[in-house]
Design a protein around this motif. Structure first.
Motif, PDB file in Angstrom:
ATOM      1  N   SER A  66      -6.811  -8.569  11.068  1.00  0.00           N
ATOM      2  CA  SER A  66      -5.541  -7.898  10.843  1.00  0.00           C
ATOM      3  C   SER A  66      -5.470  -6.603  11.658  1.00  0.00           C
ATOM      4  O   SER A  66      -6.410  -6.229  12.366  1.00  0.00           O
ATOM      5  N   ALA A  67      -4.327  -5.945  11.539  1.00  0.00           N
ATOM      6  CA  ALA A  67      -4.166  -4.656  12.214  1.00  0.00           C
ATOM      7  C   ALA A  67      -5.178  -3.660  11.656  1.00  0.00           C
ATOM      8  O   ALA A  67      -5.596  -3.746  10.498  1.00  0.00           O
ATOM      9  N   ARG A  68      -5.548  -2.705  12.489  1.00  0.00           N
ATOM     10  CA  ARG A  68      -6.622  -1.793  12.122  1.00  0.00           C
ATOM     11  C   ARG A  68      -6.271  -0.955  10.906  1.00  0.00           C
ATOM     12  O   ARG A  68      -7.112  -0.739  10.029  1.00  0.00           O
ATOM     13  N   ASN A  69      -5.017  -0.462  10.846  1.00  0.00           N
ATOM     14  CA  ASN A  69      -4.649   0.375   9.692  1.00  0.00           C
ATOM     15  C   ASN A  69      -4.672  -0.435   8.397  1.00  0.00           C
ATOM     16  O   ASN A  69      -5.028   0.062   7.329  1.00  0.00           O
ATOM     17  N   VAL A  70      -4.320  -1.733   8.467  1.00  0.00           N
ATOM     18  CA  VAL A  70      -4.385  -2.579   7.280  1.00  0.00           C
ATOM     19  C   VAL A  70      -5.829  -2.791   6.865  1.00  0.00           C
ATOM     20  O   VAL A  70      -6.168  -2.731   5.672  1.00  0.00           O
ATOM     21  N   ARG A  71      -6.708  -3.001   7.833  1.00  0.00           N
ATOM     22  CA  ARG A  71      -8.122  -3.206   7.500  1.00  0.00           C
ATOM     23  C   ARG A  71      -8.745  -1.935   6.923  1.00  0.00           C
ATOM     24  O   ARG A  71      -9.578  -2.001   6.018  1.00  0.00           O
ATOM     25  N   LEU A  72      -8.331  -0.767   7.432  1.00  0.00           N
ATOM     26  CA  LEU A  72      -8.852   0.480   6.869  1.00  0.00           C
ATOM     27  C   LEU A  72      -8.401   0.657   5.415  1.00  0.00           C
ATOM     28  O   LEU A  72      -9.179   1.079   4.554  1.00  0.00           O
ATOM     29  N   PHE A  73      -7.138   0.309   5.159  1.00  0.00           N
ATOM     30  CA  PHE A  73      -6.632   0.418   3.788  1.00  0.00           C
ATOM     31  C   PHE A  73      -7.388  -0.557   2.867  1.00  0.00           C
ATOM     32  O   PHE A  73      -7.755  -0.211   1.738  1.00  0.00           O
ATOM     33  N   LEU A  74      -7.644  -1.758   3.351  1.00  0.00           N
ATOM     34  CA  LEU A  74      -8.372  -2.736   2.524  1.00  0.00           C
ATOM     35  C   LEU A  74      -9.817  -2.317   2.311  1.00  0.00           C
ATOM     36  O   LEU A  74     -10.394  -2.576   1.243  1.00  0.00           O
TER      37      LEU A  74
ATOM     38  N   LEU B 297     -15.001  -5.945   7.385  1.00  0.00           N
ATOM     39  CA  LEU B 297     -14.451  -4.791   6.679  1.00  0.00           C
ATOM     40  C   LEU B 297     -15.525  -3.739   6.429  1.00  0.00           C
ATOM     41  O   LEU B 297     -15.272  -2.523   6.538  1.00  0.00           O
ATOM     42  N   ALA B 298     -16.736  -4.188   6.097  1.00  0.00           N
ATOM     43  CA  ALA B 298     -17.811  -3.227   5.835  1.00  0.00           C
ATOM     44  C   ALA B 298     -18.241  -2.525   7.103  1.00  0.00           C
ATOM     45  O   ALA B 298     -18.604  -1.341   7.065  1.00  0.00           O
ATOM     46  N   ALA B 299     -18.194  -3.220   8.244  1.00  0.00           N
ATOM     47  CA  ALA B 299     -18.614  -2.599   9.505  1.00  0.00           C
ATOM     48  C   ALA B 299     -17.542  -1.719  10.109  1.00  0.00           C
ATOM     49  O   ALA B 299     -17.816  -0.983  11.070  1.00  0.00           O
TER      50      ALA B 299
ATOM     51  N   ASP C 242     -13.138   1.596  -3.617  1.00  0.00           N
ATOM     52  CA  ASP C 242     -12.671   2.085  -4.916  1.00  0.00           C
ATOM     53  C   ASP C 242     -12.803   1.008  -5.994  1.00  0.00           C
ATOM     54  O   ASP C 242     -13.144   1.312  -7.144  1.00  0.00           O
ATOM     55  N   PHE C 243     -12.517  -0.229  -5.624  1.00  0.00           N
ATOM     56  CA  PHE C 243     -12.594  -1.310  -6.602  1.00  0.00           C
ATOM     57  C   PHE C 243     -14.034  -1.520  -7.071  1.00  0.00           C
ATOM     58  O   PHE C 243     -14.279  -1.727  -8.269  1.00  0.00           O
ATOM     59  N   LEU C 244     -14.983  -1.472  -6.144  1.00  0.00           N
ATOM     60  CA  LEU C 244     -16.378  -1.638  -6.528  1.00  0.00           C
ATOM     61  C   LEU C 244     -16.852  -0.488  -7.415  1.00  0.00           C
ATOM     62  O   LEU C 244     -17.603  -0.712  -8.379  1.00  0.00           O
ATOM     63  N   GLU C 245     -16.453   0.688  -7.110  1.00  0.00           N
ATOM     64  CA  GLU C 245     -16.953   1.847  -7.854  1.00  0.00           C
ATOM     65  C   GLU C 245     -16.335   1.978  -9.234  1.00  0.00           C
ATOM     66  O   GLU C 245     -17.000   2.453 -10.162  1.00  0.00           O
TER      67      GLU C 245
ATOM     68  N   HIS D 276       0.826  -1.204   0.000  1.00  0.00           N
ATOM     69  CA  HIS D 276       0.000   0.000   0.000  1.00  0.00           C
ATOM     70  C   HIS D 276       0.865   1.261   0.000  1.00  0.00           C
ATOM     71  O   HIS D 276       0.582   2.227  -0.739  1.00  0.00           O
ATOM     72  N   ILE D 277       1.927   1.285   0.798  1.00  0.00           N
ATOM     73  CA  ILE D 277       2.792   2.470   0.873  1.00  0.00           C
ATOM     74  C   ILE D 277       3.474   2.733  -0.457  1.00  0.00           C
ATOM     75  O   ILE D 277       3.652   3.892  -0.872  1.00  0.00           O
ATOM     76  N   SER D 278       3.832   1.672  -1.181  1.00  0.00           N
ATOM     77  CA  SER D 278       4.530   1.847  -2.453  1.00  0.00           C
ATOM     78  C   SER D 278       3.603   2.272  -3.573  1.00  0.00           C
ATOM     79  O   SER D 278       4.084   2.646  -4.648  1.00  0.00           O
ATOM     80  N   GLY D 279       2.295   2.223  -3.379  1.00  0.00           N
ATOM     81  CA  GLY D 279       1.361   2.591  -4.429  1.00  0.00           C
ATOM     82  C   GLY D 279       1.032   1.454  -5.381  1.00  0.00           C
ATOM     83  O   GLY D 279       0.399   1.680  -6.427  1.00  0.00           O
ATOM     84  N   MET D 280       1.427   0.243  -5.034  1.00  0.00           N
ATOM     85  CA  MET D 280       1.132  -0.900  -5.898  1.00  0.00           C
ATOM     86  C   MET D 280      -0.369  -1.154  -6.003  1.00  0.00           C
ATOM     87  O   MET D 280      -0.859  -1.607  -7.046  1.00  0.00           O
ATOM     88  N   ASP D 281      -1.129  -0.870  -4.921  1.00  0.00           N
ATOM     89  CA  ASP D 281      -2.576  -1.096  -4.958  1.00  0.00           C
ATOM     90  C   ASP D 281      -3.247  -0.196  -5.992  1.00  0.00           C
ATOM     91  O   ASP D 281      -4.209  -0.610  -6.655  1.00  0.00           O
ATOM     92  N   ASP D 282      -2.746   1.040  -6.150  1.00  0.00           N
ATOM     93  CA  ASP D 282      -3.313   1.920  -7.180  1.00  0.00           C
ATOM     94  C   ASP D 282      -3.008   1.404  -8.582  1.00  0.00           C
ATOM     95  O   ASP D 282      -3.852   1.511  -9.494  1.00  0.00           O
ATOM     96  N   LEU D 283      -1.823   0.822  -8.756  1.00  0.00           N
ATOM     97  CA  LEU D 283      -1.500   0.251 -10.060  1.00  0.00           C
ATOM     98  C   LEU D 283      -2.393  -0.952 -10.372  1.00  0.00           C
ATOM     99  O   LEU D 283      -2.783  -1.164 -11.531  1.00  0.00           O
ATOM    100  N   LEU D 284      -2.728  -1.724  -9.339  1.00  0.00           N
ATOM    101  CA  LEU D 284      -3.618  -2.869  -9.553  1.00  0.00           C
ATOM    102  C   LEU D 284      -5.005  -2.396  -9.971  1.00  0.00           C
ATOM    103  O   LEU D 284      -5.634  -2.987 -10.861  1.00  0.00           O
TER     104      LEU D 284
END
Length: 1213
Positions: A335-343, A235-237, A349-352, A195-203
């Motif tokens: 998982s850790a809270r910050n990881v779950r927030l990122f996911l 994740l939704a909650a 974004d993926f759904l939209e 996530h920090i490297s921006g790979m998720d945006d490339l995906l």
């Protein structure tokens, strides 16, 4: 092997990469070549993956490859080589070994490679590595398609594969056990670096870009691995309320555990006495029997009484591995809270922006089969996960419109059915197929939940779409029958408990939606498919061959047509080909088939085709004059065609497949009839009222304490539907369910399961109410029940017999008159030995329509038989009698007794008590080790006078070179005779140069004359004289086979004494399996042959007037006459039964008895030195008129006419 002791070549190669000094890596000049060498080594590693293990033990990836990747990204060639090497090193262990090894050594290597992969994954949890990968991937994606080279495309794919491999590495179990929810695991750290490297945006860009469609499946696989441990509901909650609300479920679970603990403390406090007693006391438990007949004596305090059981102190019974419950899949970990927030933001974004487009591309590739095998599992996972997230996170149907619809239901149902069928067929991989089936079931469940949410939407268009979808899926029968099939085939050893949980929840949701859909409609019409089994009529028996009179009448009608064809008035067809050079059929068989085709053409009145086929076959097979001489004229062709017409040629009968079913059971063909009918929800619900469904629900409720409240609600609701809505409370009267109710009612935390408690009290109340009137209800607790048994328990055990049960519409009840008739027929045919009692009863039963099963069941009910096993129908191929120990001892004793005799096997067969075939006895002797090989059991031959010739049926032929089939009706006697003859044929033949003594066989020939073998003796005499004349004329001697062309001569060749006479005369039996007939050896001179014939004829003429020797018609060949040649087509006289010896046999009509007919290869006879001449057709009756009309033509040696007048003149002289 110590993997830390590296191979010298590997060590040198790794040393040439470079070295790490602090945080700076210094590469060697040969760094690129060393990386390529490592790739080459990995390509040639052995099955233990030794190179991979040595590189992992040396930590090459952590200490060399990753620093090179981070510090030298500008070197394109080196960067590309390092990426290739890392993709190879990080590939999953399952791909390296193919599957999880079963043996301990290979499994050790597998786990070792897995541990190295886990170390690699921890090394990749670095922001620097993913930053370099993200930047390189970003630069490559910036290139247009015109500028992008093939190397750039390959590098993009390798980067995606590297990310996939790293995320695919499973977690370390020891690390997972030590950590707690909320801690950052290795997988979380890798995701955070990504996530920090921006790979998720490339995906997300790859998933949504129009020009990057080829990476759709790669992206979907990476996304599925990113969310491997996550729950879409959690994740939704996340972030929807305060921290206390987010952990509300955890608080409820802790409160339930606290209440359970407090209740147990209170129970222990009540059981403990107020003051300590010095004496514990001893008590007698009345009604609780000990090992003997007395009651149990209890030596502990009364507060421990409830926990007493006979199983105290016993070791629990070990469950075999094949009966152990299937292991659960990897549990979801928070998982850790910050990881779950990122996911969570990634999901939004993926759904939209990506979901609909990516799922469309992936499904298109799956439908067009452009993807790899089983890639549809990623599609199924994405459907279930993102639709669940969308449903829990403010339902918006437009975001998942691509996977909502009838096509989506159809696609998932197809895959689910495929996985279900493969799990039943592929037993070894049933667990893997069950895992895929679970993914499809979860996707199906999410589709139903999404349709349910669409019903609640405020938009009318969405609700209308939901009604259309439901009307389609409820209309089709496949969707309604799916859950019944999954319940009935549920296997806890192959499918985990989580699969059963999702199955129960999905079935409950489907039933509730179907019930509501039916509630507002008076007449709901659905599709119904009925499989009709139509019995196939058995193949009709081949028509009986025409009689001789019919053939004569047919020939009279064919003669004018044949005459016209021979004179050229009717043109002959030119497209008749008797030989196919490209066919795999041997040439000899094609020659036999040509004869059959000629005969078929004649019998079908196709004379031009038959004549053309005869002439074409003569050109193809000129040797031996099988189809007539090369210069044969119209008379010879006419006679030859007539003989072929009347010849009983053997036809190829189709091989009958082995019958696995009963003898009288006919084949069935299934046809599916599609129709429409009115739907009744209660009738559909009755399909769930069966033992497999109830058993699965009870199995799920055993873990009610660990189940979620929704799971317990769904299971209880299904049981309530079966018991209350269908009024089938006895369906739940089962001991295992009552034991579960007892555990539930005695549970201190039962207050948390009020719905299950209410169900337990309702069922128990109904049971005790029924037990007051039906005392057998307590016994019924031991068995699972069906609706028919429920009806019997409530209405009486005779209700089904009176036609009041569920089988009323299918089986008509037996009236007292029918029972009386059945009883009379049973006693009538009971004493008949060797017959089928039930078949006889069915044949004489006045009431039509009764089946075998119904008759057997009624006989058991009437007490005439103890069980249905008394009437088991005999099946073909099941008469396999095993050898008992006494029979083996008897066989051993007989072998030791007759071991020194000439015929060991024959003596054993005579004295053996149990009837066995010779083949079975030989196999048993070999199995017991009494003999080393079959030759030891062959009969020992005497030099003279004791040999035997070929076995019965070896010469049952009368048409040249036509292969015969073995008779299908062989019994054990004929089988033994054949085996005996084979043994005799395998023994050593007579010496080729043995010369018979003068006057040999005279006494034996006289006895044979007296016993009625005058005809075969005259045939033998004629053969000997004819061969003597041929050898005098040609001056060359070749072995000539004796081919019996008539039934009388054939039977004579089976007679032992006749074969003894042949040996006394110096004739040779078949020397090997390639020979089928006795032969006149080449060593016998013409004088010796005439002397042998004279010894036979001396007694034959004395008895020529006996009744056994019928008069012969004039004009038939009998005696040698060198001056006159034999007309083409004439072989023998059917009345005199004295054919001339020919080297190639021709088949005769199949005799009633069982005989082994063998094909005589002309090539074998040529090798033996015999003549290649053949007789083209079987014997036909000849008359003087026929002989006068014929134009005699020379046909070579050993083909001369023998006239009766000449024979008489010779005898007189």
């Amino acid at each position: 092997m110590d993997w830390y002791m590296m191979n010298c070549e590997l060590l040198a190669t790794c040393s040439a990469l470079g070295y790490l000094e602090g945080d700076v890596y210094h590469r060697e000049p040969d760094c690129l070549e060393s990386v390529k060498d490592l790739i080459r080594y990995l390509r040639h590693e052995d099955e233990t993956r030794d190179v991979r293990q040595q590189l992992g033990a040396a930590q090459i990836l952590q200490n060399d490859l990753l620093p090179i990747l981070v510090q030298y990204p500008q070197d394109k060639v080196l960067f590309d080589a390092v990426i290739r090497l890392m993709v190879n090193l990080t590939q999953p262990a399952l791909l390296c070994f193919g599957k999880v090894p079963s043996d301990s050594a290979s499994r050790h290597y597998f786990l070792q490679v897995l541990s190295y992969l886990q170390a690699y994954k921890e090394a990749f949890a670095s922001e620097k590595v993913f930053v370099v990968l993200s930047e390189k991937l970003y630069n490559l994606l910036q290139l247009d398609w015109e500028q992008r080279q093939e190397e750039d495309t390959l590098l993009i794919e390798r980067i995606l594969l590297l990310v996939r491999n790293v995320l695919h590495v499973p977690p370390d179990p020891t690390e997972e056990q030590q950590g707690v929810d909320g801690d950052a695991s290795v997988h979380d750290r890798v995701l955070w670096a990504l996530h920090i490297s921006g790979m998720d945006d490339l995906l997300k860009f790859l998933a949504s870009a129009q020009v990057e469609q080829q990476w759709a499946l790669h992206v979907l696989e990476i996304i599925s691995l990113m969310f491997r441990d996550q729950s879409p509901e959690e994740l939704a909650a996340l972030g929807q309320g305060t921290a206390g609300a987010e952990h509300g479920e955890d608080t409820r679970e802790l409160e339930s555990l606290r209440q359970r603990e407090l209740a147990e403390k209170r129970a222990r406090a009540l059981q403990r006495p107020s003051r300590h007693s010095r004496f514990g006391g001893s008590y007698v438990l009345q009604g609780f029997k000990s090992i003997g007949d007395r009651d149990v004596v209890f030596h502990k305090g009364l507060h421990n009484l409830k926990s007493y059981t006979h199983d105290l102190g016993k070791e629990p019974q070990r469950v075999p591995r094949h009966r152990q419950a299937a292991p659960e899949s990897e549990p979801s970990r928070r998982s850790a809270r910050n990881v779950r927030l990122f996911l969570r933001h990634f999901c939004q974004d993926f759904l939209e922006g990506c979901y609909n487009r990516l799922m469309l591309l992936v499904k298109d590739q799956l439908v067009r089969e452009k993807a790899q095998q089983h890639d549809e599992t990623y599609y199924l996972w994405a459907t279930a996960f993102f639709m669940a997230f969308n449903r829990c996170r403010g339902f918006r149907p437009e975001l998942v419109s691509e996977t909502v619809g009838v096509r989506a239901f159809h696609f998932i149902e197809q895959n689910l059915t495929t996985y279900y069928e493969m799990a039943l067929m592929d037993k070894k991989e049933a667990t893997t197929w069950a895992r895929r089936m679970h993914l499809a079931l979860k996707a199906y469940q999410e589709l139903l939940r999404t349709v349910q949410e669409m019903d609640r939407s405020p938009e009318q268009a969405v609700r209308d779409s939901s009604q259309v979808i439901k009307s389609n899926i409820f209309y089709l029968m496949e969707y309604r029958e799916l859950f019944l099939a999954l319940f009935r085939k549920f296997d806890e050893t192959k499918q985990p408990r989580s699969f059963l949980r999702d199955l129960v929840e999905t079935a409950h949701l489907f039933l509730r939606m179907l019930e509501r859909f039916c509630r507002g409609r008076a007449n709901l019409v659905v599709q119904s498919k009925r499989v009709r089994r139509k019995k196939k009529p058995r193949a009709p028996a081949p028509p009986a061959p025409p009689s001789a009179a019919e053939l004569e009448q047919l020939w009279e009608g064919l003669a004018p047509q044949l005459q016209a064809c021979l004179e050229g008035e009717v043109p002959l067809p030119e497209d008749v080909v008797p030989f196919d050079a490209a066919s795999e059929t041997p040439v000899e068989e094609q020659r036999a088939e040509a004869l059959l085709r000629i005969q078929e053409c004649l019998r079908d009145s196709r004379v031009p085709q038959a004549l053309r086929l005869l002439r074409s076959a003569r050109d193809v097979w000129p040797e031996g004059d099988v189809f007539g001489a090369a210069d044969a004229g119209p008379p010879e062709e006419t006679q030859l065609l007539r003989e072929i017409l009347v010849a009983p040629l053997p036809r190829h009968a189709p091989e009958e497949p082995e019958e696995e079913e009963e003898e009288d059971e006919e084949e069935e063909e299934q046809t599916v009839q599609v129709s429409e009918k009115e739907f009744n929800f209660l009738d559909y619900l009755k399909r769930f009222a069966c033992a497999p469904v109830v058993r699965a629900l009870v199995l799920l409720l055993r873990g009610y304490a660990q189940n979620s409240p929704r799971t317990n609600h769904c299971a209880a609701r299904l049981l309530h539907r079966l018991a209350r809505d269908l009024r089938m409370e006895p369906l739940l009267f089962q001991l295992s369910l009552f034991a579960l109710f007892h555990r539930l009612l005695s549970d201190p935390a039962a207050a948390a399961h009020q719905e299950l408690v209410a169900l337990a009290k309702f069922i128990l109340g109904k049971f005790f109410a029924l037990a007051a009137t039906n005392k057998k209800a307590f016994v019924e607790l031991l068995f699972w029940k069906s609706p028919a048994i429920v009806c019997e328990m409530t209405k009486g055990y005779s209700s089904l017999q009176e036609g009041e049960g569920t089988t009323r519409s299918r089986v008509s009840p037996w009236t007292p008159q029918e029972e009386q008739e059945l009883q009379e027929l049973y006693w009538k045919y009971k004493e008949v030995e060797g017959g089928d009692i039930i078949a006889a009863i069915l044949a004489h039963l006045p009431t039509p329509g009764r089946t075998r099963r119904q008759v057997v069941k009624q006989l058991v009910r009437m007490g005439l038989a103890s069980s249905a096993k008394d009437f088991q129908q005999e099946r073909k191929g099941t008469r396999i009698v095993l050898w008992t120990q006494e029979q083996e001892e008897e066989l051993t004793r007989l072998f030791e007794e007759f071991q020194g005799s000439d015929d060991v096997l024959g003596n054993i067969m005579k004295h053996l008590t149990a009837r066995r075939s010779r083949a079975r006895v030989v196999e048993k002797l070999l199995g017991l080790g009494l003999v080393a090989e079959r030759k030891e059991l062959f009969k020992k031959r005497r030099r003279k006078g004791h040999g035997h010739g070929p076995g019965p049926g070896q010469a049952a032929v009368s048409v040249p070179a036509v292969p015969a089939q073995d008779s299908s009706g062989e019994d054990e006697d004929s089988e033994e005779e054949e085996e005996e003859d084979e043994d005799e044929a395998e023994e050593g033949p007579m010496e080729e140069h043995w010369v018979p003594e003068e006057g040999a066989g005279q006494d034996l020939a006289q006895h044979l004359h007296q016993e009625g073998l005058a005809g075969p003796l005259r045939w033998l005499e004629t053969c000997l004289r004819r061969v003597a004349g041929d050898r005098e004329e040609d001056g060359v001697s070749h072995p000539v086979p004796l081919v019996p062309l008539t039934e009388e001569n054939e039977d004579a060749m089976e007679d032992r004494r006749f074969r003894t006479l042949l040996r006394q005369l110096g004739l040779r039996p078949p020397a090997s399996e390639q020979e089928s007939f006795w032969r006149i050896p080449a060593a016998l001179t013409p004088q010796q042959l005439r002397r042998a014939a004279a010894s036979i004829a001396r007694h034959g003429h004395d008895l020529s007037g006996s009744p056994q020797d019928p008069p012969e018609p004039p004009g038939c060949p009998q005696d040698p006459a060198p001056a006159e040649p034999l007309p083409a087509g004439l072989g023998s006289d059917s009345e005199s039964e004295e054919p001339v010896p020919v080297p190639i046999p021709v088949p005769s009509p199949v005799q009633p008895r069982t005989k082994r007919r063998r094909e005589l290869a002309s090539e074998d006879e040529d090798e033996d030195g015999g003549s290649s001449g053949t007789e083209p057709a079987p014997a036909a009756p000849c008359s003087k008129e026929d002989e006068e009309d014929e134009d005699p033509q020379p046909r070579g040696r050993r083909k001369r006419i023998r006239c009766l007048e000449e024979e008489e003149e010779e005898d007189e002289g």
